[in-house]
Design an enzyme around this catalytic site. Structure first.
Site, short mmCIF file in Angstrom:
data_model
loop_
_atom_site.label_atom_id
_atom_site.label_comp_id
_atom_site.label_asym_id
_atom_site.label_seq_id
_atom_site.Cartn_x
_atom_site.Cartn_y
_atom_site.Cartn_z
N ASP A 1 1.83 -0.09 -2.87
CA ASP A 1 0.56 0.18 -2.40
C ASP A 1 0.56 1.65 -1.80
O ASP A 1 -0.51 2.07 -1.15
CB ASP A 1 -0.12 -1.02 -1.59
CG ASP A 1 1.07 -1.50 -0.37
OD1 ASP A 1 1.74 -0.74 0.04
OD2 ASP A 1 0.87 -2.55 -0.06
N HIS B 1 10.00 -1.03 -6.48
CA HIS B 1 9.33 -1.39 -7.77
C HIS B 1 8.21 -0.41 -8.24
O HIS B 1 7.18 -0.53 -8.73
CB HIS B 1 8.39 -2.83 -7.38
CG HIS B 1 9.43 -3.86 -7.37
ND1 HIS B 1 9.08 -5.15 -6.64
CD2 HIS B 1 10.65 -4.10 -7.81
CE1 HIS B 1 10.09 -5.96 -6.70
NE2 HIS B 1 11.09 -5.41 -7.47
N CYS C 1 5.33 11.41 -23.17
CA CYS C 1 5.87 12.30 -22.91
C CYS C 1 6.32 12.27 -21.49
O CYS C 1 6.87 13.11 -20.87
CB CYS C 1 4.93 13.67 -23.14
SG CYS C 1 3.56 13.59 -22.01
N SER D 1 8.88 -13.03 0.20
CA SER D 1 9.34 -14.40 -0.29
C SER D 1 10.81 -14.45 -0.51
O SER D 1 11.34 -15.59 -0.59
CB SER D 1 8.42 -14.97 -1.42
OG SER D 1 8.55 -14.16 -2.61
P1 OAD Z 1 5.43 -12.68 -2.32
O1 OAD Z 1 3.80 -12.79 -2.78
O2 OAD Z 1 6.23 -13.26 -3.45
O3 OAD Z 1 5.86 -13.13 -0.92
C1 OAD Z 1 4.72 -12.81 0.16
C2 OAD Z 1 5.49 -13.36 1.50
O4 OAD Z 1 4.72 -12.66 2.57
C3 OAD Z 1 5.37 -14.78 1.73
O5 OAD Z 1 6.69 -15.20 2.15
C4 OAD Z 1 4.63 -15.23 2.91
O6 OAD Z 1 4.94 -16.19 3.41
C5 OAD Z 1 4.51 -13.73 3.54
N1 OAD Z 1 3.21 -13.45 4.28
C6 OAD Z 1 2.05 -13.87 4.04
N2 OAD Z 1 1.17 -13.46 5.05
C7 OAD Z 1 1.96 -12.61 5.92
C8 OAD Z 1 1.63 -11.86 6.82
N3 OAD Z 1 0.52 -11.66 7.36
N4 OAD Z 1 2.70 -11.30 7.51
C9 OAD Z 1 3.98 -11.40 7.16
N5 OAD Z 1 4.51 -12.17 6.09
C10 OAD Z 1 3.52 -12.72 5.20
O7 OAD Z 1 5.52 -11.05 -2.27
P2 OAD Z 1 7.04 -10.26 -2.38
O8 OAD Z 1 8.13 -11.01 -1.69
O9 OAD Z 1 6.53 -8.89 -2.13
O10 OAD Z 1 6.95 -7.54 -8.10
O11 OAD Z 1 7.16 -10.43 -4.08
C11 OAD Z 1 8.30 -9.77 -4.62
C12 OAD Z 1 7.95 -9.21 -5.98
O12 OAD Z 1 6.96 -10.22 -6.69
C13 OAD Z 1 6.66 -8.12 -5.86
O13 OAD Z 1 7.34 -6.91 -5.58
C14 OAD Z 1 5.97 -8.14 -7.20
C15 OAD Z 1 5.92 -9.66 -7.28
O14 OAD Z 1 5.86 -10.08 -8.75
C16 OAD Z 1 6.64 -6.67 -9.10
O15 OAD Z 1 5.47 -6.42 -9.03
C17 OAD Z 1 7.69 -6.12 -9.67
#
Ligand code: OAD
Length: 248
Positions: A105, A120, A131, A190
């Site tokens: 983002d 990512h 290209c 996560s």
């Molecule tokens: P996830 O959606 O798997 O996890 C989000 C995490 O944020 C969880 O552990 C929630 O508990 C936590 N969370 C929720 N609200 C929150 C808040 N207000 N403050 C802090 N934490 C909070 O997201 P990612 O771990 O980023 O990949 O996922 C990893 C990758 O999986 C992403 O980059 C994406 C996805 O598929 C690609 O796009 C390649």
């Protein structure tokens, strides 16, 4: 929570080289839904059907219409929150060196962080599959889906789809930052997607303190992280930085 905020501020006060690994949770307070869990994008759509490179190659129109358009609308309007700003402050205080983000983002850069590894990729850019020309997403002509480059090729987001490798320069710089830091902040991820979730393990093995900020436990909790501060990224990061400023 108060004790852990003080502990984190103390750890940061003693640190010389802080790194952060961030995930979708850090942008939740900016109005961008996470991928997993309640209200997550993968609850609405199947990632293997929309976010895998094979799915895009098979049917780019379908992926463009659902995933890419949806993300564009969300990301276009989002603004950095207190967590992104807290990390900028941490950099200005001379503590934070590098942010490794799984997010596409661009909110860390918009907030003002200067060394951000976009593990990512970044959704703000599209890349021609033929290209390799890169164009800002907002400048891509979307009157035809999938959008086409002048050369006739199809534009794809400059992001990593499932089934693709992390760009090697991002991987090696992240590994280096993880190995060199003395505190690793793990915020809003996560920690289930490899190889990003391995980054804190590198820090831990190199002797760094690993601090998690997340409303929920993760596979790192109690195994890799020294402690979890249970709460929202914006609130917790803001309070830690305020406490740190009192200590310095
Ligand atoms: P996830 O959606 O798997 O996890 C989000 C995490 O944020 C969880 O552990 C929630 O508990 C936590 N969370 C929720 N609200 C929150 C808040 N207000 N403050 C802090 N934490 C909070 O997201 P990612 O771990 O980023 O990949 O996922 C990893 C990758 O999986 C992403 O980059 C994406 C996805 O598929 C690609 O796009 C390649």
């Amino acid at each position: 929570m108060e004790d852990l905020i003080k502990r984190a501020a103390q750890d940061l006060a003693e640190a010389k080289n802080v790194a952060a690994l961030t995930g979708a949770g850090i942008s939740v307070e900016s109005g961008i839904p996470p991928f997993r869990g309640k209200g997550g994008l993968w609850e609405k759509i199947d990632p293997m059907e929309y976010a895998h490179i094979d799915a895009f190659m098979r049917d780019p129109v379908k992926v463009w219409n659902v995933l890419i358009k949806e993300m564009k609308d969300i990301v276009d309007q989002a603004q950095p929150n207190a967590a992104h700003k807290g990390l900028v402050r941490l950099e200005k205080l001379g503590k934070l060196k590098t942010i490794i983000t799984q997010n596409v983002d661009g909110l860390h850069q918009l907030a003002g962080s200067t060394d951000v590894i976009e593990f990512h990729g970044n959704f703000a850019w599209q890349r021609c599959m033929d290209c390799d020309r890169r164009l800002k997403t907002r400048n891509v002509d979307m009157s035809q889906i999938p959008p086409h480059c002048e050369c006739g090729g199809i534009f794809r987001p400059d992001c990593v789809f499932f089934g693709e490798l992390i760009p090697p320069q991002h991987l090696s710089r992240s590994q280096l930052a993880a190995a060199q830091c003395d505190v690793m902040l793990v915020i809003g991820t996560s920690a289930v997607v490899q190889p990003a979730s391995y980054i804190p393990v590198i820090s831990k093995e190199a002797g760094a303190r690993v601090i998690e900020i997340n409303p929920e436990r993760t596979p790192l909790t109690g195994a890799v992280s020294d402690y979890l501060i249970t709460g929202k990224a914006g609130e917790v990061t803001g309070r830690i930085v305020a406490e740190l400023e009192r200590l310095l």
